[in-house]
Design a protein around this motif. Structure first.
Motif, PDB file in Angstrom:
ATOM      1  N   SER A 218       0.832  -1.204   0.000  1.00 12.58           N
ATOM      2  CA  SER A 218       0.000   0.000   0.000  1.00 12.58           C
ATOM      3  C   SER A 218       0.866   1.254   0.000  1.00 12.58           C
ATOM      4  O   SER A 218       0.559   2.241  -0.679  1.00 12.58           O
ATOM      5  N   ILE A 219       1.958   1.219   0.756  1.00 11.77           N
ATOM      6  CA  ILE A 219       2.893   2.343   0.780  1.00 11.77           C
ATOM      7  C   ILE A 219       3.426   2.596  -0.622  1.00 11.77           C
ATOM      8  O   ILE A 219       3.434   3.731  -1.118  1.00 11.77           O
ATOM      9  N   LEU A 220       3.870   1.533  -1.282  1.00  9.67           N
ATOM     10  CA  LEU A 220       4.452   1.658  -2.618  1.00  9.67           C
ATOM     11  C   LEU A 220       3.413   2.138  -3.625  1.00  9.67           C
ATOM     12  O   LEU A 220       3.705   2.990  -4.476  1.00  9.67           O
ATOM     13  N   ASP A 221       2.205   1.610  -3.534  1.00  8.17           N
ATOM     14  CA  ASP A 221       1.131   2.026  -4.443  1.00  8.17           C
ATOM     15  C   ASP A 221       0.804   3.507  -4.268  1.00  8.17           C
ATOM     16  O   ASP A 221       0.584   4.238  -5.245  1.00  8.17           O
ATOM     17  N   ASP A 222       0.779   3.960  -3.015  1.00  4.36           N
ATOM     18  CA  ASP A 222       0.453   5.360  -2.744  1.00  4.36           C
ATOM     19  C   ASP A 222       1.571   6.295  -3.208  1.00  4.36           C
ATOM     20  O   ASP A 222       1.305   7.407  -3.666  1.00  4.36           O
ATOM     21  N   ILE A 223       2.811   5.857  -3.090  1.00  2.00           N
ATOM     22  CA  ILE A 223       3.931   6.664  -3.575  1.00  2.00           C
ATOM     23  C   ILE A 223       3.835   6.816  -5.090  1.00  2.00           C
ATOM     24  O   ILE A 223       4.021   7.912  -5.638  1.00  2.00           O
ATOM     25  N   LYS A 224       3.520   5.729  -5.768  1.00  2.00           N
ATOM     26  CA  LYS A 224       3.392   5.771  -7.228  1.00  2.00           C
ATOM     27  C   LYS A 224       2.209   6.644  -7.654  1.00  2.00           C
ATOM     28  O   LYS A 224       2.259   7.298  -8.690  1.00  2.00           O
ATOM     29  N   ALA A 225       1.154   6.644  -6.854  1.00  2.00           N
ATOM     30  CA  ALA A 225      -0.043   7.418  -7.188  1.00  2.00           C
ATOM     31  C   ALA A 225       0.204   8.918  -7.102  1.00  2.00           C
ATOM     32  O   ALA A 225      -0.385   9.707  -7.851  1.00  2.00           O
TER      33      ALA A 225
ATOM     34  N   GLN B 213      -2.135  10.757  -1.926  1.00  2.00           N
ATOM     35  CA  GLN B 213      -1.746   9.407  -1.565  1.00  2.00           C
ATOM     36  C   GLN B 213      -0.259   9.359  -1.199  1.00  2.00           C
ATOM     37  O   GLN B 213       0.138   8.659  -0.261  1.00  2.00           O
ATOM     38  N   LEU B 214       0.542  10.090  -1.940  1.00  2.00           N
ATOM     39  CA  LEU B 214       1.972  10.180  -1.621  1.00  2.00           C
ATOM     40  C   LEU B 214       2.159  10.811  -0.247  1.00  2.00           C
ATOM     41  O   LEU B 214       2.980  10.340   0.558  1.00  2.00           O
ATOM     42  N   ASN B 215       1.403  11.858   0.037  1.00  2.00           N
ATOM     43  CA  ASN B 215       1.506  12.504   1.349  1.00  2.00           C
ATOM     44  C   ASN B 215       1.134  11.537   2.473  1.00  2.00           C
ATOM     45  O   ASN B 215       1.731  11.559   3.549  1.00  2.00           O
ATOM     46  N   LYS B 216       0.143  10.696   2.216  1.00  2.00           N
ATOM     47  CA  LYS B 216      -0.258   9.702   3.207  1.00  2.00           C
ATOM     48  C   LYS B 216       0.883   8.728   3.468  1.00  2.00           C
ATOM     49  O   LYS B 216       1.192   8.396   4.627  1.00  2.00           O
ATOM     50  N   ALA B 217       1.529   8.258   2.385  1.00  2.00           N
ATOM     51  CA  ALA B 217       2.640   7.317   2.520  1.00  2.00           C
ATOM     52  C   ALA B 217       3.809   7.964   3.263  1.00  2.00           C
ATOM     53  O   ALA B 217       4.412   7.346   4.147  1.00  2.00           O
ATOM     54  N   LEU B 218       4.110   9.207   2.910  1.00  2.00           N
ATOM     55  CA  LEU B 218       5.210   9.912   3.585  1.00  2.00           C
ATOM     56  C   LEU B 218       4.893  10.124   5.061  1.00  2.00           C
ATOM     57  O   LEU B 218       5.771   9.972   5.918  1.00  2.00           O
ATOM     58  N   GLY B 219       3.651  10.460   5.360  1.00  2.00           N
ATOM     59  CA  GLY B 219       3.245  10.648   6.753  1.00  2.00           C
ATOM     60  C   GLY B 219       3.435   9.377   7.554  1.00  2.00           C
ATOM     61  O   GLY B 219       3.915   9.409   8.695  1.00  2.00           O
ATOM     62  N   PHE B 220       3.065   8.250   6.951  1.00  2.00           N
ATOM     63  CA  PHE B 220       3.227   6.969   7.633  1.00  2.00           C
ATOM     64  C   PHE B 220       4.707   6.651   7.846  1.00  2.00           C
ATOM     65  O   PHE B 220       5.101   6.207   8.932  1.00  2.00           O
TER      66      PHE B 220
ATOM     67  N   PHE C 233      14.118   7.580  -1.739  1.00  2.00           N
ATOM     68  CA  PHE C 233      13.275   6.380  -1.782  1.00  2.00           C
ATOM     69  C   PHE C 233      12.055   6.597  -2.679  1.00  2.00           C
ATOM     70  O   PHE C 233      11.714   5.736  -3.499  1.00  2.00           O
ATOM     71  N   VAL C 234      11.410   7.743  -2.547  1.00  2.00           N
ATOM     72  CA  VAL C 234      10.250   8.054  -3.386  1.00  2.00           C
ATOM     73  C   VAL C 234      10.639   8.042  -4.860  1.00  2.00           C
ATOM     74  O   VAL C 234       9.917   7.494  -5.701  1.00  2.00           O
ATOM     75  N   LYS C 235      11.805   8.630  -5.166  1.00  2.00           N
ATOM     76  CA  LYS C 235      12.261   8.669  -6.563  1.00  2.00           C
ATOM     77  C   LYS C 235      12.511   7.258  -7.084  1.00  2.00           C
ATOM     78  O   LYS C 235      12.151   6.942  -8.224  1.00  2.00           O
ATOM     79  N   MET C 236      13.109   6.410  -6.267  1.00  2.00           N
ATOM     80  CA  MET C 236      13.365   5.028  -6.680  1.00  2.00           C
ATOM     81  C   MET C 236      12.066   4.287  -6.983  1.00  2.00           C
ATOM     82  O   MET C 236      11.967   3.576  -7.976  1.00  2.00           O
ATOM     83  N   VAL C 237      11.070   4.472  -6.120  1.00  2.00           N
ATOM     84  CA  VAL C 237       9.785   3.787  -6.305  1.00  2.00           C
ATOM     85  C   VAL C 237       9.078   4.309  -7.556  1.00  2.00           C
ATOM     86  O   VAL C 237       8.603   3.536  -8.388  1.00  2.00           O
ATOM     87  N   GLN C 238       9.045   5.626  -7.694  1.00  2.00           N
ATOM     88  CA  GLN C 238       8.336   6.211  -8.830  1.00  2.00           C
ATOM     89  C   GLN C 238       9.015   5.916 -10.159  1.00  2.00           C
ATOM     90  O   GLN C 238       8.362   5.860 -11.202  1.00  2.00           O
TER      91      GLN C 238
END
Length: 203
Positions: A11-18, A22-29, A63-68
């Motif tokens: 879910s974290i990875l999916d939200d980062i890609k979105a 959703q990215l803000n939610k993943a970063l917050g977590f 990390f976000v850049k790697m995932v995206q």
């Protein structure tokens, strides 16, 4: 923000890609779940809270850049990957500060997750910092144009409108002069020139 305990790594990875909210939610977590662990790595190895804040911010951005970019292939979990990135970034910073080898020998020889792409991402971060500092030295207008082109990936038409140029050709001429000034700044320094070239190619 109250986050579900069932927020999975997928879910974290999916939200980062979105992206977006959703990215803000993943970063917050990730901040709430992993910041303390990552901060302790810095604090236990000669760093302070300000050092930790800077390095952790770069870690999450990397990390976000790697995932995206599709370069995170789950060879390690999210937590392990963040640990690996922050540790390597801090080692790089320690070396830059010319700390003594013995003082950090145990830290540098510690167990780590070998993950493809971490060293590449760290090199990109260092090159980008170098480029941004050089942009500062060639003027506000040049800095804005080059950041728009290389980092924001804007088209020449978009930059022309943003920077209020009369035509794309006038903008291209200005961009050429800005790059010429940048080259003159690093002329004669082979290592610096290579870093500049790598940073511009990476973005």
């Amino acid at each position: 923000m109250k986050l579900s305990k069932t927020y999975s790594e997928n879910s974290i990875l999916d939200d980062i890609k979105a992206g977006g909210s959703q990215l803000n939610k993943a970063l917050g977590f990730m901040y709430s779940s992993y910041y303390g662990l990552l901060e302790s790595i810095i604090l236990k190895n000669s760093g302070n809270e300000d050092d930790a804040a800077d390095v952790i911010q770069d870690t999450f951005l990397a990390f976000v850049k790697m995932v995206q970019d599709g370069r995170f292939r789950k060879e390690a979990g999210v937590k392990s990957m963040l640990y690996s990135i922050v540790r390597n970034l801090w080692i790089t910073e320690i070396r830059k500060r010319k700390s003594t080898q013995n003082r950090h020998e145990i830290f540098e020889q510690g167990n780590d997750v070998e993950v493809e792409g971490v060293s590449v991402e760290i090199e990109k971060i260092e090159n980008q910092k170098l480029i941004l500092s050089l942009f500062e030295s060639i003027g506000k207008k040049c800095k804005s144009i080059l950041i728009s082109f290389y980092y924001e990936n804007l088209s020449m038409k978009d930059i022309m409108e943003k920077e209020d140029f009369s035509s794309e050709q006038v903008l291209r001429n200005k961009k050429y002069k800005c790059l010429k000034s940048l080259i003159e700044k690093v002329n004669g320094n082979v290592i610096l020139a290579k870093s500049v070239k790598n940073a511009l190619q990476n973005d």
